[in-house]
Scaffold this active site. Structure first.
Site, PDB file in Angstrom:
ATOM      1  N   ALA A 166       0.834  -1.207   0.000  1.00 17.01           N
ATOM      2  CA  ALA A 166       0.000   0.000   0.000  1.00 17.01           C
ATOM      3  C   ALA A 166       0.865   1.252   0.000  1.00 17.01           C
ATOM      4  O   ALA A 166       0.630   2.194  -0.766  1.00 17.01           O
ATOM      5  CB  ALA A 166      -0.933  -0.001   1.208  1.00 17.01           C
ATOM      6  N   GLU A 185      10.227   3.181   6.604  1.00 17.26           N
ATOM      7  CA  GLU A 185       9.939   1.765   6.809  1.00 17.26           C
ATOM      8  C   GLU A 185      10.731   1.292   8.024  1.00 17.26           C
ATOM      9  O   GLU A 185      11.942   1.457   8.070  1.00 17.26           O
ATOM     10  CB  GLU A 185      10.330   0.975   5.559  1.00 17.26           C
ATOM     11  CG  GLU A 185      10.377  -0.527   5.724  1.00 17.26           C
ATOM     12  CD  GLU A 185       9.082  -1.126   6.282  1.00 17.26           C
ATOM     13  OE1 GLU A 185       8.022  -0.936   5.675  1.00 17.26           O
ATOM     14  OE2 GLU A 185       9.146  -1.786   7.357  1.00 17.26           O
ATOM     15  N   ASN A 193       3.875  -7.563   3.984  1.00 16.07           N
ATOM     16  CA  ASN A 193       3.248  -8.869   3.742  1.00 16.07           C
ATOM     17  C   ASN A 193       3.197  -9.227   2.264  1.00 16.07           C
ATOM     18  O   ASN A 193       3.102 -10.403   1.917  1.00 16.07           O
ATOM     19  CB  ASN A 193       1.803  -8.869   4.271  1.00 16.07           C
ATOM     20  CG  ASN A 193       1.756  -9.105   5.757  1.00 16.07           C
ATOM     21  OD1 ASN A 193       2.635  -9.786   6.301  1.00 16.07           O
ATOM     22  ND2 ASN A 193       0.773  -8.545   6.415  1.00 16.07           N
ATOM     23  N   GLY A 198       1.073 -15.069  -1.712  1.00 16.54           N
ATOM     24  CA  GLY A 198       1.110 -15.874  -2.928  1.00 16.54           C
ATOM     25  C   GLY A 198       1.046 -15.012  -4.189  1.00 16.54           C
ATOM     26  O   GLY A 198       1.275 -15.497  -5.287  1.00 16.54           O
ATOM     27  N   GLY A 199       0.715 -13.730  -4.042  1.00 12.44           N
ATOM     28  CA  GLY A 199       0.718 -12.809  -5.187  1.00 12.44           C
ATOM     29  C   GLY A 199      -0.603 -12.693  -5.926  1.00 12.44           C
ATOM     30  O   GLY A 199      -0.705 -11.954  -6.896  1.00 12.44           O
ATOM     31  N   ASP A 375       1.199  -0.389  14.740  1.00 11.84           N
ATOM     32  CA  ASP A 375       1.654   0.938  15.202  1.00 11.84           C
ATOM     33  C   ASP A 375       0.798   2.070  14.638  1.00 11.84           C
ATOM     34  O   ASP A 375       0.494   3.041  15.331  1.00 11.84           O
ATOM     35  CB  ASP A 375       3.090   1.248  14.747  1.00 11.84           C
ATOM     36  CG  ASP A 375       4.080   0.157  15.060  1.00 11.84           C
ATOM     37  OD1 ASP A 375       3.673  -0.882  15.580  1.00 11.84           O
ATOM     38  OD2 ASP A 375       5.272   0.360  14.775  1.00 11.84           O
ATOM     39  N   ARG A 434     -12.821 -20.617   5.605  1.00  9.01           N
ATOM     40  CA  ARG A 434     -11.609 -20.726   6.409  1.00  9.01           C
ATOM     41  C   ARG A 434     -11.883 -20.513   7.898  1.00  9.01           C
ATOM     42  O   ARG A 434     -11.282 -21.156   8.743  1.00  9.01           O
ATOM     43  CB  ARG A 434     -10.563 -19.737   5.887  1.00  9.01           C
ATOM     44  CG  ARG A 434     -10.276 -20.011   4.414  1.00  9.01           C
ATOM     45  CD  ARG A 434      -9.159 -19.188   3.864  1.00  9.01           C
ATOM     46  NE  ARG A 434      -9.529 -17.831   3.545  1.00  9.01           N
ATOM     47  CZ  ARG A 434      -8.752 -17.026   2.825  1.00  9.01           C
ATOM     48  NH1 ARG A 434      -7.585 -17.443   2.378  1.00  9.01           N
ATOM     49  NH2 ARG A 434      -9.123 -15.801   2.563  1.00  9.01           N
ATOM     50  N   HIS A 545      -5.040 -11.979   8.819  1.00  4.90           N
ATOM     51  CA  HIS A 545      -5.371 -10.626   8.338  1.00  4.90           C
ATOM     52  C   HIS A 545      -6.226  -9.947   9.390  1.00  4.90           C
ATOM     53  O   HIS A 545      -7.080 -10.580   9.993  1.00  4.90           O
ATOM     54  CB  HIS A 545      -6.149 -10.734   7.021  1.00  4.90           C
ATOM     55  CG  HIS A 545      -6.260  -9.446   6.264  1.00  4.90           C
ATOM     56  ND1 HIS A 545      -5.407  -9.113   5.243  1.00  4.90           N
ATOM     57  CD2 HIS A 545      -7.120  -8.400   6.389  1.00  4.90           C
ATOM     58  CE1 HIS A 545      -5.745  -7.922   4.751  1.00  4.90           C
ATOM     59  NE2 HIS A 545      -6.785  -7.467   5.436  1.00  4.90           N
ATOM     60  N   GLU A 574      -3.890  -2.506   4.774  1.00  2.10           N
ATOM     61  CA  GLU A 574      -4.429  -3.278   5.895  1.00  2.10           C
ATOM     62  C   GLU A 574      -4.624  -2.429   7.150  1.00  2.10           C
ATOM     63  O   GLU A 574      -5.362  -2.821   8.059  1.00  2.10           O
ATOM     64  CB  GLU A 574      -3.510  -4.484   6.195  1.00  2.10           C
ATOM     65  CG  GLU A 574      -4.198  -5.530   7.063  1.00  2.10           C
ATOM     66  CD  GLU A 574      -3.407  -6.822   7.234  1.00  2.10           C
ATOM     67  OE1 GLU A 574      -2.524  -7.103   6.386  1.00  2.10           O
ATOM     68  OE2 GLU A 574      -3.665  -7.535   8.217  1.00  2.10           O
TER      69      GLU A 574
HETATM   70  P1  ADP Z   1      -0.070  -3.310   3.457  1.00  2.00           P
HETATM   71  O1  ADP Z   1      -0.415  -4.648   2.873  1.00  2.00           O
HETATM   72  O2  ADP Z   1      -1.250  -2.543   3.866  1.00  2.00           O
HETATM   73  O3  ADP Z   1       0.913  -2.575   2.610  1.00  2.00           O
HETATM   74  P2  ADP Z   1       2.007  -4.453   5.106  1.00  2.00           P
HETATM   75  O4  ADP Z   1       1.904  -5.005   6.457  1.00  2.00           O
HETATM   76  O5  ADP Z   1       2.322  -5.358   3.987  1.00  2.00           O
HETATM   77  O6  ADP Z   1       0.651  -3.653   4.841  1.00  2.00           O
HETATM   78  O7  ADP Z   1       3.092  -3.315   5.078  1.00  2.00           O
HETATM   79  C1  ADP Z   1       3.170  -2.337   6.077  1.00  2.00           C
HETATM   80  C2  ADP Z   1       4.606  -1.878   6.229  1.00  2.00           C
HETATM   81  O8  ADP Z   1       4.655  -0.858   7.218  1.00  2.00           O
HETATM   82  C3  ADP Z   1       5.517  -2.990   6.707  1.00  2.00           C
HETATM   83  O9  ADP Z   1       6.638  -3.059   5.878  1.00  2.00           O
HETATM   84  C4  ADP Z   1       5.865  -2.572   8.133  1.00  2.00           C
HETATM   85  O10 ADP Z   1       7.147  -2.991   8.536  1.00  2.00           O
HETATM   86  C5  ADP Z   1       5.777  -1.059   8.051  1.00  2.00           C
HETATM   87  N1  ADP Z   1       5.547  -0.419   9.345  1.00  2.00           N
HETATM   88  C6  ADP Z   1       4.735  -0.846  10.347  1.00  2.00           C
HETATM   89  N2  ADP Z   1       4.781  -0.005  11.394  1.00  2.00           N
HETATM   90  C7  ADP Z   1       5.648   0.986  11.044  1.00  2.00           C
HETATM   91  C8  ADP Z   1       6.148   2.137  11.702  1.00  2.00           C
HETATM   92  N3  ADP Z   1       5.771   2.442  12.947  1.00  2.00           N
HETATM   93  N4  ADP Z   1       7.040   2.931  11.052  1.00  2.00           N
HETATM   94  C9  ADP Z   1       7.452   2.610   9.794  1.00  2.00           C
HETATM   95  N5  ADP Z   1       7.037   1.519   9.137  1.00  2.00           N
HETATM   96  C10 ADP Z   1       6.134   0.721   9.738  1.00  2.00           C
END
Ligand code: ADP
Length: 608
Positions: A166, A185, A193, A198-199, A375, A434, A545, A574
């Protein structure tokens, strides 16, 4: 680590013996593979030489070789380990590099790989103990640069929190709309995620679907998503999702991403509209975004940077406070902030706080990456954002008992396998929803099942792979799957009652023959389980999820608890709620994060 203690005791005896022998021979030496003569000076930090130590890692033995001179650690090599590839690669790069440059042990574990980090550090400590080092002094890290933090600040039009699917979609779109962008990040790498998924990406795609003779429509995708989520999603958001899913595929293709020509039905996806990237798992998405970022100025990624707080001025979100190791980081965003920090699948405390429908989730593991700690929800709530649907947590019944991940699953197709419990009995329709299967599993002894199938699923056990690139023979070698030439032998291997297992398979085979619903209501049948050898693989419930999250409108603007837009604040992925309702369809998450990531990115870039 008992092994380590034993190792140390053994080592002490060995050392003593060596010292006596060495003294007798007046021949200075080190305990192992001497590389240089012992330094006799009083100030020597180490007894020069090369030292080896082995400890327990996450998946087995981890061995390091450390070479020191009298006053310097000169090399650290991991000579053997069984840790999984991926984020742990960074452990083997970063920790030795930090220790060598700082010449002390005041180093941080790599986020998301703490078990491997701790194992590596303790192996290095063990080797340095052999070299006679003062470990406490090295751990205190006195004078180390890492101990002192700095205040750093950055300015950009847009700050995106989170470098998963996202956040990256939002960042690239904001940049395409003329904004300068910084992505922060908290993990040492991008991907969230998406990279583990699985893509599968659901979209109504007349071109591909008609070529396969598949009838579909936006309305059907809408209805299945809304109904599949028990009709508690926000229909306006669901409509935006399904209408923009295919344009998001086209956009990804315009950025260079490749999808296969064939669409398919992903597990839990209800209809053949899932697009599979041409590269494994979710790597294609992240590589596509990374290529864009690398090829353009004005879009920057700060890894290992954890957002802790949103900056609000006169009711508008204008930036983010973050931490980069010991540095305090301030990020000023002139147009706005996009929250894309993902869900709270690995945050046990939050799961317990919001869970209403499941038995206790406290000790469950998760399929999610380690950064899914919720967070963003905490930060958003702290400034008055509305959180919705927080109780809706999706579980899967097919987690790896050690990691919670979906890896190691031996099933090849839903039709040709059964589940048995620790007593060797079937307990549920293995083609059910599920959540239904997971609830039934949670009622079994130790919430534990074995997937049982026969060798028609593995015509070639050496080469045929599951979704995670694992062969059945590899899984058997690792003790993650079991094999028997008869069902009785398989029952002995997994320690279940042989009579029960035989009976479970026989009654399943009868149902396959009859074809009708069986005693559990199962209607999905294909082949009998009858071809030796037979295989079994253990699975447990796992958190997959979190459907609830920050409330947004169709422009991806965050709403407060009174339903008003919080200026300068967008959210996607998410971390948001209201799209998947009480149950997310397989294949809809990757569509969601691309669609709403793009909407958030475009709208934040167009803020004045
Ligand atoms: P989405 O599918 O919505 O993109 P993901 O969980 O795949 O969600 O990705 C969210 C990203 O945000 C992850 O890479 C996670 O490590 C990062 N993240 C989570 N909390 C924080 C934070 N406090 N500061 C920076 N990055 C964060």
């Amino acid at each position: 680590m008992n092994r380590l203690t034993h190792f140390k005791k053994g080592l002490a005896l060995l050392l003593a013996l060596f010292m006596v022998l060495s003294l007798a021979a007046c021949q200075p030496t080190t305990t192992e593979a001497p590389a240089a003569p012992v330094d006799e000076s009083v100030d020597a930090l180490f007894q020069a030489g090369t030292y080896t130590a082995t400890v327990d890692g996450h998946n087995g033995d981890l061995t390091v070789e450390v070479t020191v001179t009298a006053d310097e650690i000169v090399s650290i090599e991991t000579t053997d380990h069984k840790e999984s590839a991926g984020i742990t690669d960074l452990v083997f790069e970063r920790i030795p590099a930090a220790i060598l440059s700082q010449q002390n042990l005041a180093v941080d574990a790599v986020s998301g790989a703490t078990v491997t980090s701790d194992a590596l550090i303790s192996a290095i400590i063990n080797a340095l103990e052999q070299a006679g080092a003062d470990i406490a002094a090295l751990q205190s890290g006195a004078g180390s640069a890492a101990a002192t933090g700095e205040a750093v600040s950055y300015d950009a039009d847009v700050v995106v929190i989170g470098g998963g699917g996202a956040g990256l979609a939002a960042a690239v779109t904001a940049h395409q709309n003329g904004a300068s962008v910084i992505i922060i990040e908290k993990m040492p790498r991008l991907g969230g995620n998406t990279i583990l998924s699985g893509g599968a990406f659901n979209a109504v795609d007349p071109g591909r679907q008609e070529a396969q003779g598949i009838e579909d429509s936006i309305d059907k995708h809408f209805q299945q998503t809304f109904d599949g989520g028990d009709q508690v999603g926000n229909p306006e958001l669901v409509r935006v999702l399904v209408e923009n899913a295919y344009p998001a595929i086209e956009w990804l293709e315009s950025l260079g991403m490749k999808f296969n020509d064939e669409v398919f039905t992903v597990l839990g996806g209800l209809w053949p509209r899932a697009h599979k990237p041409s590269t494994p798992l979710g790597t294609g998405f992240i590589d596509t975004y990374s290529n864009y970022i690398n090829a353009h100025d004005g879009i920057e990624v700060l890894l290992d940077t954890e957002a802790t707080e949103l900056i609000v001025e006169n009711g508008r979100v204008t930036g983010v406070i973050a931490k980069h190791f010991n540095d305090d980081v301030t990020l000023n965003a002139s147009k706005g902030v996009v929250m894309a920090s993902g869900g709270f699948g690995v945050n046990s405390e939050m799961r317990d706080r919001f869970n209403e429908d499941w038995p206790a989730l406290t000790n469950l593991k998760s399929t999610n990456h380690p950064g899914a700690t919720g967070d963003g929800l905490v930060m958003a709530e702290a400034i008055g954002a509305s959180l919705i649907g927080m109780k809706d947590i999706q579980l899967l019944p097919l987690g790896d008992p050690n990691s919670g991940s979906l890896s190691g699953n031996i099933e090849q197709g839903v039709e040709n396998r059964i589940f048995v419990n620790k007593e060797g009995n079937r307990f549920v329709d293995e083609g059910a929803r599920r959540d239904v299967m997971t609830l039934a599993l949670m009622e079994q002894t130790d919430s534990y099942l074995y997937v049982v199938l026969d060798s028609t699923n593995y015509p070639d056990p050496e080469t045929q792979k599951n979704n995670f690139n694992e062969t059945i023979n590899e899984l058997i070698d690792q003790g993650r799957a079991f094999k028997g030439d008869t069902l009785e032998e398989l029952a002995a291997a997994i320690n279940v009652d042989p009579a029960s297992l035989v009976q479970a398979v026989e009654s399943f085979n009868e149902a396959v023959e009859k074809g009708g619903p069986d005693e559990f209501g199962r209607t999905l049948f294909d082949r009998k389980i009858e071809q030796a050898p037979f295989y079994a693989g253990p699975r447990v419930p796992t958190v997959h999820h979190t459907m609830g999250g920050i409330e947004i409108n169709t422009l991806a603007q965050v709403l407060d608890t009174d339903g008003n837009v919080i200026p300068g604040f967008y959210a996607a992925g998410e971390v948001t709620g209201g799209i998947h309702g009480a149950n997310r369809l397989g294949g809809n998450a990757l569509a969601d994060i691309a669609v709403f990531g793009r909407i958030a990115g475009e709208n934040v870039a167009n803020e004045q």
